[in-house]
Design a protein around this motif. Structure first.
Motif, PDB file in Angstrom:
ATOM      1  N   CYS A 202      -7.624  -5.768   4.676  1.00 34.42           N
ATOM      2  CA  CYS A 202      -8.472  -6.629   5.542  1.00 34.42           C
ATOM      3  C   CYS A 202      -8.717  -6.073   7.162  1.00 34.42           C
ATOM      4  CB  CYS A 202      -7.482  -7.650   6.071  1.00 34.42           C
ATOM      5  SG  CYS A 202      -5.804  -7.781   6.341  1.00 34.42           S
ATOM      6  N   GLN A 203      -8.135  -4.859   7.060  1.00 37.63           N
ATOM      7  CA  GLN A 203      -8.076  -4.192   7.999  1.00 37.63           C
ATOM      8  C   GLN A 203      -7.185  -4.468   9.452  1.00 37.63           C
ATOM      9  OE1 GLN A 203     -10.933  -5.046   6.240  1.00 37.63           O
ATOM     10  NE2 GLN A 203     -10.963  -3.287   5.473  1.00 37.63           N
ATOM     11  N   SER A 204      -5.884  -4.916   9.195  1.00 42.28           N
ATOM     12  CA  SER A 204      -5.020  -5.419   9.653  1.00 42.28           C
ATOM     13  C   SER A 204      -4.560  -4.059  10.099  1.00 42.28           C
ATOM     14  CB  SER A 204      -4.464  -6.297   8.954  1.00 42.28           C
ATOM     15  OG  SER A 204      -3.268  -6.851  10.010  1.00 42.28           O
ATOM     16  N   PHE A 205      -3.128  -3.689  10.866  1.00 41.93           N
ATOM     17  CA  PHE A 205      -3.237  -2.794  11.361  1.00 41.93           C
ATOM     18  C   PHE A 205      -1.236  -3.004  11.935  1.00 41.93           C
ATOM     19  CE2 PHE A 205      -6.681  -0.881  13.416  1.00 41.93           C
ATOM     20  CZ  PHE A 205      -6.983   0.449  12.632  1.00 41.93           C
TER      21      PHE A 205
ATOM     22  N   ARG B 238       0.626  -1.048  -0.188  1.00 42.79           N
ATOM     23  CA  ARG B 238       0.079   0.379   0.503  1.00 42.79           C
ATOM     24  C   ARG B 238       0.952   1.504   0.147  1.00 42.79           C
ATOM     25  NH1 ARG B 238      -1.355  -1.680   5.299  1.00 42.79           N
ATOM     26  NH2 ARG B 238      -0.201  -1.269   7.058  1.00 42.79           N
ATOM     27  N   PHE B 239       0.197   2.501  -0.350  1.00 41.33           N
ATOM     28  CA  PHE B 239       0.705   3.184  -0.951  1.00 41.33           C
ATOM     29  C   PHE B 239      -0.171   4.808  -1.100  1.00 41.33           C
ATOM     30  CE2 PHE B 239       3.593   6.987  -1.667  1.00 41.33           C
ATOM     31  CZ  PHE B 239       5.023   6.216  -1.462  1.00 41.33           C
ATOM     32  N   PRO B 240      -0.560   5.714  -0.504  1.00 41.98           N
ATOM     33  CA  PRO B 240       0.562   6.506   0.735  1.00 41.98           C
ATOM     34  C   PRO B 240       0.210   5.405   2.033  1.00 41.98           C
ATOM     35  CG  PRO B 240      -0.915   7.462   0.372  1.00 41.98           C
ATOM     36  CD  PRO B 240      -0.936   6.893  -0.615  1.00 41.98           C
ATOM     37  N   PRO B 241       1.217   4.989   3.132  1.00 42.82           N
ATOM     38  CA  PRO B 241       1.782   4.895   3.839  1.00 42.82           C
ATOM     39  C   PRO B 241       0.547   4.844   4.390  1.00 42.82           C
ATOM     40  CG  PRO B 241       3.572   5.392   3.130  1.00 42.82           C
ATOM     41  CD  PRO B 241       2.791   6.633   2.954  1.00 42.82           C
ATOM     42  N   ARG B 242      -0.139   4.047   5.880  1.00 46.20           N
ATOM     43  CA  ARG B 242      -1.265   4.146   6.650  1.00 46.20           C
ATOM     44  C   ARG B 242      -1.057   3.678   7.766  1.00 46.20           C
ATOM     45  NH1 ARG B 242      -2.700   3.680   1.118  1.00 46.20           N
ATOM     46  NH2 ARG B 242      -4.522   2.004   0.259  1.00 46.20           N
TER      47      ARG B 242
END
Length: 136
Positions: A44-47, A34-38
């Protein structure tokens, strides 16, 4: 030259760039880059996250040559290009940057007539700074 504004999620991108590495954030659970980073994976909604090294190769997905310059700090380099690069090993990731003749060259070092959608490029890191792109 403008300096990047960093935040907690994006700071590692700039730290790796200063070392000459192009890395993107990826979900440590589902593996989706993923980009931009978040903080949270949109899939999957994982942190949980990790920073993956990329090959630094891609293709020009889009570009623009601004006239007049959009930012006063770049006025002396106009006309200059801004490219959107689709990464070869993470095709859903697109990074914005500048296409130059050689690492560290000014933004206007490449004739805009040489820029083509689909052209192969690779990342370079002049002086441990902002990534730039050169034709492969």
């Amino acid at each position: 030259m403008l300096n990047p504004v960093t935040d907690t999620d994006g700071a590692p991108f700039w730290e790796y760039a200063a070392q000459g590495e192009l890395r993107v954030q990826a979900c440590a659970d589902c593996g989706e880059p993923r980009f931009p980073p978040r903080p949270c994976c949109p899939h999957c909604q994982s942190f949980a996250s990790e920073w993956r090294l990329t090959g630094g190769h891609g293709r020009i997905w889009s570009y623009v040559v601004p006239h007049p310059p959009l930012l006063p700090d770049y006025a002396e380099q106009a006309p200059y290009n801004v490219v959107v690069v689709e990464l070869e090993d993470a095709p859903r990731i697109r990074l914005v940057g500048n296409l130059v003749r050689h690492a560290g060259d000014p933004l206007n070092s490449l004739d805009p007539e040489r820029i083509r959608i689909g052209a192969r490029v690779h990342a370079v890191f002049p002086d441990g700074g902002l990534p730039q792109w050169v034709l492969s």
